[in-house]
Design a protein around this motif. Sequence first.
Motif, PDB file in Angstrom:
ATOM      1  N   THR A  63       6.818  34.083  40.484  1.00  0.00           N
ATOM      2  CA  THR A  63       6.480  33.108  41.042  1.00  0.00           C
ATOM      3  C   THR A  63       4.242  32.901  40.415  1.00  0.00           C
ATOM      4  O   THR A  63       3.805  32.084  41.255  1.00  0.00           O
ATOM      5  CB  THR A  63       6.752  32.774  42.684  1.00  0.00           C
ATOM      6  OG1 THR A  63       5.936  34.675  42.465  1.00  0.00           O
ATOM      7  CG2 THR A  63       7.851  33.630  42.181  1.00  0.00           C
ATOM      8  N   ILE A  64       4.685  33.852  39.314  1.00  0.00           N
ATOM      9  CA  ILE A  64       2.752  33.983  39.636  1.00  0.00           C
ATOM     10  C   ILE A  64       1.729  32.691  39.526  1.00  0.00           C
ATOM     11  O   ILE A  64       0.588  32.904  39.434  1.00  0.00           O
ATOM     12  CB  ILE A  64       2.590  35.041  38.339  1.00  0.00           C
ATOM     13  CG1 ILE A  64       1.023  35.631  38.646  1.00  0.00           C
ATOM     14  CG2 ILE A  64       2.579  34.456  36.898  1.00  0.00           C
ATOM     15  CD1 ILE A  64       1.241  37.265  39.754  1.00  0.00           C
ATOM     16  N   TYR A  65       2.310  32.086  38.405  1.00  0.00           N
ATOM     17  CA  TYR A  65       1.581  30.376  38.171  1.00  0.00           C
ATOM     18  C   TYR A  65       1.872  29.351  38.778  1.00  0.00           C
ATOM     19  O   TYR A  65       0.694  28.644  38.876  1.00  0.00           O
ATOM     20  CB  TYR A  65       1.901  29.889  36.839  1.00  0.00           C
ATOM     21  CG  TYR A  65       0.446  31.105  35.120  1.00  0.00           C
ATOM     22  CD1 TYR A  65       0.001  30.882  35.036  1.00  0.00           C
ATOM     23  CD2 TYR A  65       1.714  31.520  34.721  1.00  0.00           C
ATOM     24  CE1 TYR A  65      -1.105  31.922  34.060  1.00  0.00           C
ATOM     25  CE2 TYR A  65       0.817  32.832  34.455  1.00  0.00           C
ATOM     26  CZ  TYR A  65       0.088  32.632  33.666  1.00  0.00           C
ATOM     27  OH  TYR A  65      -0.356  33.434  33.441  1.00  0.00           O
ATOM     28  N   GLY A  66       3.044  29.972  40.167  1.00  0.00           N
ATOM     29  CA  GLY A  66       2.977  28.431  41.443  1.00  0.00           C
ATOM     30  C   GLY A  66       3.545  27.664  40.770  1.00  0.00           C
ATOM     31  O   GLY A  66       4.120  26.925  41.378  1.00  0.00           O
ATOM     32  N   ASN A  67       4.060  27.646  39.236  1.00  0.00           N
ATOM     33  CA  ASN A  67       4.722  26.530  39.025  1.00  0.00           C
ATOM     34  C   ASN A  67       6.624  26.420  39.446  1.00  0.00           C
ATOM     35  O   ASN A  67       7.373  25.656  39.303  1.00  0.00           O
ATOM     36  CB  ASN A  67       4.652  25.908  37.351  1.00  0.00           C
ATOM     37  CG  ASN A  67       5.244  27.540  36.292  1.00  0.00           C
ATOM     38  OD1 ASN A  67       5.118  28.451  36.886  1.00  0.00           O
ATOM     39  ND2 ASN A  67       5.733  27.222  35.556  1.00  0.00           N
ATOM     40  N   LEU A  68       7.571  27.771  39.418  1.00  0.00           N
ATOM     41  CA  LEU A  68       8.175  27.882  39.562  1.00  0.00           C
ATOM     42  C   LEU A  68       8.528  28.414  41.748  1.00  0.00           C
ATOM     43  O   LEU A  68       8.050  29.480  41.765  1.00  0.00           O
ATOM     44  CB  LEU A  68       8.750  29.146  39.335  1.00  0.00           C
ATOM     45  CG  LEU A  68       9.188  28.485  37.434  1.00  0.00           C
ATOM     46  CD1 LEU A  68       9.683  29.586  36.627  1.00  0.00           C
ATOM     47  CD2 LEU A  68      10.027  27.358  37.137  1.00  0.00           C
ATOM     48  N   LYS A  69       9.078  28.043  42.141  1.00  0.00           N
ATOM     49  CA  LYS A  69       9.383  27.830  43.533  1.00  0.00           C
ATOM     50  C   LYS A  69      10.547  27.321  44.518  1.00  0.00           C
ATOM     51  O   LYS A  69      11.217  27.321  43.596  1.00  0.00           O
ATOM     52  CB  LYS A  69       8.031  26.589  44.691  1.00  0.00           C
ATOM     53  CG  LYS A  69       6.858  27.003  43.877  1.00  0.00           C
ATOM     54  CD  LYS A  69       6.008  25.489  45.132  1.00  0.00           C
ATOM     55  CE  LYS A  69       4.493  25.345  44.287  1.00  0.00           C
ATOM     56  NZ  LYS A  69       4.082  26.123  44.767  1.00  0.00           N
ATOM     57  N   THR A  70      10.466  28.678  45.428  1.00  0.00           N
ATOM     58  CA  THR A  70      11.852  28.476  46.310  1.00  0.00           C
ATOM     59  C   THR A  70      12.501  26.760  45.905  1.00  0.00           C
ATOM     60  O   THR A  70      11.646  26.217  46.548  1.00  0.00           O
ATOM     61  CB  THR A  70      12.285  29.638  47.074  1.00  0.00           C
ATOM     62  OG1 THR A  70      13.874  29.831  47.167  1.00  0.00           O
ATOM     63  CG2 THR A  70      11.630  29.354  48.215  1.00  0.00           C
ATOM     64  N   SER A  71      13.856  27.145  46.678  1.00  0.00           N
ATOM     65  CA  SER A  71      13.969  25.996  47.418  1.00  0.00           C
ATOM     66  C   SER A  71      13.703  25.807  48.697  1.00  0.00           C
ATOM     67  O   SER A  71      13.391  26.943  49.271  1.00  0.00           O
ATOM     68  CB  SER A  71      15.938  25.747  47.358  1.00  0.00           C
ATOM     69  OG  SER A  71      16.158  26.573  48.177  1.00  0.00           O
ATOM     70  N   GLU A  72      13.601  24.375  48.652  1.00  0.00           N
ATOM     71  CA  GLU A  72      13.026  23.520  49.921  1.00  0.00           C
ATOM     72  C   GLU A  72      13.773  24.933  51.580  1.00  0.00           C
ATOM     73  O   GLU A  72      13.934  25.605  52.387  1.00  0.00           O
ATOM     74  CB  GLU A  72      13.399  22.559  51.047  1.00  0.00           C
ATOM     75  CG  GLU A  72      13.039  22.146  52.467  1.00  0.00           C
ATOM     76  CD  GLU A  72      11.373  22.917  52.711  1.00  0.00           C
ATOM     77  OE1 GLU A  72      10.883  23.188  53.603  1.00  0.00           O
ATOM     78  OE2 GLU A  72      10.802  22.735  50.950  1.00  0.00           O
ATOM     79  N   GLU A  73      15.796  24.809  51.380  1.00  0.00           N
ATOM     80  CA  GLU A  73      16.867  25.446  51.967  1.00  0.00           C
ATOM     81  C   GLU A  73      16.718  27.126  52.110  1.00  0.00           C
ATOM     82  O   GLU A  73      16.842  27.524  53.144  1.00  0.00           O
ATOM     83  CB  GLU A  73      18.463  25.026  51.270  1.00  0.00           C
ATOM     84  CG  GLU A  73      18.980  23.429  51.348  1.00  0.00           C
ATOM     85  CD  GLU A  73      18.148  22.800  50.154  1.00  0.00           C
ATOM     86  OE1 GLU A  73      18.118  21.823  50.118  1.00  0.00           O
ATOM     87  OE2 GLU A  73      17.118  23.444  49.076  1.00  0.00           O
ATOM     88  N   THR A  74      16.095  27.412  51.028  1.00  0.00           N
ATOM     89  CA  THR A  74      15.887  28.839  51.659  1.00  0.00           C
ATOM     90  C   THR A  74      14.555  29.128  52.181  1.00  0.00           C
ATOM     91  O   THR A  74      14.707  30.470  53.092  1.00  0.00           O
ATOM     92  CB  THR A  74      15.127  29.360  49.793  1.00  0.00           C
ATOM     93  OG1 THR A  74      16.199  29.439  49.170  1.00  0.00           O
ATOM     94  CG2 THR A  74      14.794  30.635  49.986  1.00  0.00           C
TER      95      THR A  74
END
Length: 427
Positions: A63-74
């Motif tokens: 998650t450190i660079y902000g380009n990979l985010k968890t799902s909205e459902e999560t």
Amino acid sequence: MLDKKLKEQDILYITQRKSEIWRVEPSTTAKNCKNFIREIVDNLDLKPNPEKPVIALSLGDPTIYGNLKTSEETVQAVISVIEDGLCNGYAPSIGYEDARAAVAEYLSHDGVDVRSRDIILCSGCSSSLEHCITVLADGTKNHNILMPRPGFPIYRTLAETIGVTVRYYNLIPENNWEVDLDHLESQIDQNTTAIVLNNPSNPCGSNYSEEHLRNILEIAYRRRVPVIADEIYEQLTFPGNKFVSTASLNSHVPILICGGLAKRFLVPGWRIGWIVVHDETGAFEDVRKALICLSQRTIGGNTLVQGALPCILQNTPQSFHDELIDILHENAQLAHEEFGKIKGLTPYMPQGTMYMIIEIQMEKFVVFKDGLEFAQKMMEEESVFCLPGECFAVPGFMRIVLTVPKDLLYEACGRIAEFCNRHYGTM
């Protein structure tokens, strides 16, 4: 008169003690605890080139660079739990029953039938591993555990903290980092109480076939050594590769499987891990009870995330997982192609996870005494930092992460190429 004399003696004693240095000795357990990555990295003089922004290819946090985010459902699952206000107190030490049932259902595939009684929820996968090593190995009895080389050093940290010896078994680079089975068996003795098996692997990115896993478990069964299976990267495999859980192989080996939300769901800071007690023969009946006792030390994992687990595991769409794998696979292909062009480096294409391991032909970089100096100078000149292989007990290699944005990964490859061209073959 007597009281006055006692007070004078007390004053004299306190005055003398004030002149002494008061130093409290920490416990043996505390002194044994070492983060081996930090120990290595902190001893490097890492001063980036002030003219180039730092690109860290060393951080295992996706998650450190902000380009990979968890799902909205999560996200919505946790928000709902917070708004309901029903999970703000203590949970049972092994976790809420509905959360454990959800994990059991999530892991029940490929013929595996996991029950909620087999699940213990923990504060992240590191906590799961700590419980498993602690429940099987005892430093006061001269126990040892086996871990892979290269391998993630948390296993060594957790074992040596409680006085347990670590022995390494080798992985074979040219065979997609499969286990050297003969070497694995040669490391087992009467004091070996567990084999740590990391699949898919950090740092190698390897993913073992069913046949290879069966060969490993056959050794464990024949030598009567339980297995701790670190499967935190379960199902994070690239096209053409299928994740096979050790629980699906009917090996009759008692296995403690460790996993969690951190990687596949992109929430490492939420600190939810789990242990699956996979026990086909009843060998772990006492271990089950002991794991419950160990879980009572921390009273379980984060209750808000536990409350959200059923929704997270049931409602996160497969498209979210597929998109993550596509991004990681594309980055792996890019890195493998670019590093393959660089003189003095040999990249190993991963089969999954978030990492790639690269061999440094140190004999071609004679200006550097070792991989640590190579990494330090690359940071100093190009502001790119990769974890040296010494962090994983394999000098002459380095590990990069594949979770950075593609443009930064491409930029990092270019800078590393310039660095290697500058120093290749120099005296």
